[in-house]
Design a protein around this motif. Sequence first.
Motif, PDB file in Angstrom:
ATOM      1  N   GLU A  67       0.872  -1.283   0.627  1.00 37.08           N
ATOM      2  CA  GLU A  67       0.219   0.554   0.193  1.00 37.08           C
ATOM      3  C   GLU A  67       0.910   0.837  -0.213  1.00 37.08           C
ATOM      4  N   ALA A  68       1.788   1.240  -0.703  1.00 37.36           N
ATOM      5  CA  ALA A  68       2.794   2.467  -0.637  1.00 37.36           C
ATOM      6  C   ALA A  68       1.842   3.194  -1.300  1.00 37.36           C
ATOM      7  N   PRO A  69       1.843   4.496  -1.273  1.00 40.60           N
ATOM      8  CA  PRO A  69       1.393   5.949  -1.470  1.00 40.60           C
ATOM      9  C   PRO A  69       2.134   6.578  -2.462  1.00 40.60           C
ATOM     10  N   PHE A  70       1.641   6.901  -3.012  1.00 40.34           N
ATOM     11  CA  PHE A  70       2.682   7.624  -3.879  1.00 40.34           C
ATOM     12  C   PHE A  70       1.227   9.344  -4.329  1.00 40.34           C
ATOM     13  N   ALA A  71       1.948  10.532  -5.003  1.00 36.89           N
ATOM     14  CA  ALA A  71       2.266  11.775  -5.740  1.00 36.89           C
ATOM     15  C   ALA A  71       2.382  11.824  -6.811  1.00 36.89           C
ATOM     16  N   LEU A  72       1.880  11.546  -8.097  1.00 35.39           N
ATOM     17  CA  LEU A  72       2.874  12.300  -8.794  1.00 35.39           C
ATOM     18  C   LEU A  72       2.242  13.208  -9.707  1.00 35.39           C
ATOM     19  N   VAL A  73       3.125  14.496 -10.489  1.00 32.44           N
ATOM     20  CA  VAL A  73       2.541  14.874 -11.480  1.00 32.44           C
ATOM     21  C   VAL A  73       2.189  14.952 -12.689  1.00 32.44           C
ATOM     22  N   ILE A  74       1.180  14.991 -13.512  1.00 31.13           N
ATOM     23  CA  ILE A  74       1.039  14.552 -14.823  1.00 31.13           C
ATOM     24  C   ILE A  74      -0.227  15.404 -15.298  1.00 31.13           C
ATOM     25  N   GLY A  75       0.094  16.235 -16.207  1.00 26.21           N
ATOM     26  CA  GLY A  75      -0.536  17.149 -16.794  1.00 26.21           C
ATOM     27  C   GLY A  75      -0.504  18.091 -15.930  1.00 26.21           C
ATOM     28  N   GLY A  76       0.212  18.633 -15.397  1.00 25.81           N
ATOM     29  CA  GLY A  76      -0.263  19.822 -14.570  1.00 25.81           C
ATOM     30  C   GLY A  76      -0.889  19.514 -13.223  1.00 25.81           C
ATOM     31  N   ARG A  77      -1.602  18.654 -12.821  1.00 25.52           N
ATOM     32  CA  ARG A  77      -2.364  17.554 -12.463  1.00 25.52           C
ATOM     33  C   ARG A  77      -1.776  16.313 -11.499  1.00 25.52           C
ATOM     34  N   VAL A  78      -2.372  16.787  -9.768  1.00 23.64           N
ATOM     35  CA  VAL A  78      -1.349  16.022  -9.442  1.00 23.64           C
ATOM     36  C   VAL A  78      -2.473  14.745  -8.880  1.00 23.64           C
ATOM     37  N   LEU A 119       5.689   4.426 -13.807  1.00 28.89           N
ATOM     38  CA  LEU A 119       6.432   5.851 -13.364  1.00 28.89           C
ATOM     39  C   LEU A 119       6.216   6.596 -11.778  1.00 28.89           C
ATOM     40  N   ALA A 120       5.638   5.987 -11.033  1.00 27.75           N
ATOM     41  CA  ALA A 120       5.166   7.112  -9.525  1.00 27.75           C
ATOM     42  C   ALA A 120       6.395   6.231  -8.625  1.00 27.75           C
ATOM     43  N   TRP A 121       6.667   4.761  -8.754  1.00 27.71           N
ATOM     44  CA  TRP A 121       7.223   3.985  -8.458  1.00 27.71           C
ATOM     45  C   TRP A 121       8.883   5.026  -8.504  1.00 27.71           C
ATOM     46  N   ALA A 122       9.207   4.634  -9.957  1.00 24.93           N
ATOM     47  CA  ALA A 122      10.482   4.817 -10.550  1.00 24.93           C
ATOM     48  C   ALA A 122      10.770   6.346  -9.823  1.00 24.93           C
ATOM     49  N   GLN A 123       9.972   7.386  -9.471  1.00 30.74           N
ATOM     50  CA  GLN A 123      10.188   8.558  -9.246  1.00 30.74           C
ATOM     51  C   GLN A 123      10.501   8.486  -7.301  1.00 30.74           C
ATOM     52  N   VAL A 124       9.979   7.562  -6.607  1.00 31.54           N
ATOM     53  CA  VAL A 124       9.688   7.566  -5.783  1.00 31.54           C
ATOM     54  C   VAL A 124      11.116   7.086  -5.590  1.00 31.54           C
ATOM     55  N   ARG A 125      11.537   5.759  -6.385  1.00 29.96           N
ATOM     56  CA  ARG A 125      12.768   5.205  -6.087  1.00 29.96           C
ATOM     57  C   ARG A 125      14.377   6.011  -6.862  1.00 29.96           C
ATOM     58  N   GLY A 126      13.769   7.097  -7.557  1.00 30.85           N
ATOM     59  CA  GLY A 126      14.658   7.661  -8.435  1.00 30.85           C
ATOM     60  C   GLY A 126      15.554   6.914  -9.478  1.00 30.85           C
ATOM     61  N   VAL A 127      14.673   6.173  -9.676  1.00 26.57           N
ATOM     62  CA  VAL A 127      15.540   4.929 -10.609  1.00 26.57           C
ATOM     63  C   VAL A 127      14.666   5.901 -12.627  1.00 26.57           C
ATOM     64  N   PRO A 128      15.326   4.643 -13.139  1.00 25.31           N
ATOM     65  CA  PRO A 128      14.712   5.013 -14.528  1.00 25.31           C
ATOM     66  C   PRO A 128      13.661   4.210 -14.673  1.00 25.31           C
ATOM     67  N   VAL A 129      11.910   5.026 -15.337  1.00 29.36           N
ATOM     68  CA  VAL A 129      10.948   3.724 -15.111  1.00 29.36           C
ATOM     69  C   VAL A 129      11.805   2.735 -15.971  1.00 29.36           C
TER      70      VAL A 129
END
Length: 159
Positions: A67-78, A119-129
């Motif tokens: 249940e890993a939470p994330f917030a990702l900006v896509i097209g200017g929306r969270v 995309l979200a997990w790549a962002q959380v971990r700082g790795v390429p998608v």
Amino acid sequence: RQPAPAAQRGTAFHAWVETRFGQQSLLDPDDLPGAADEEIVSDEALDALKRAFDAGPYANRVPIAVEAPFALVIGGRVVNGRIDAVFASDLDGVAYDVVDWKTGSATHVDPVQLAIYRLAWAQVRGVPVEQVSAAFVIVGSGEVVRPDTTAAVDLLRRL
């Protein structure tokens, strides 16, 4: 409005998976709408799903996150969400495998959901998608569905 009984059972299933993996449940039965859980028509069906999970391909694996939470900006929306589970990947060149449990049939799967999770997990971990794979696990059958999310990831990146 109150969630339907099937939605409550779907939420109960997800909470059960969390506790099964040693996590304290983050979910309250009213937290999730349970959009794809209409097939859990009884407590017996919920028990059958639990047994199917215990016999399934991820039952004995140890997750990195549940249940890993994330917030990702896509097209200017969270876009806020939670990834059901993340495992170390056993696929070549891939570090992580994000998994979404489906308590209904495979007709409820949408590759865009997995693209967002990648995309979200790549962002959380700082790795390429490209180091993040994704799958739907159809709990009742044990089927692992890995749709190609490349086009959806590319589209979401352009947004």
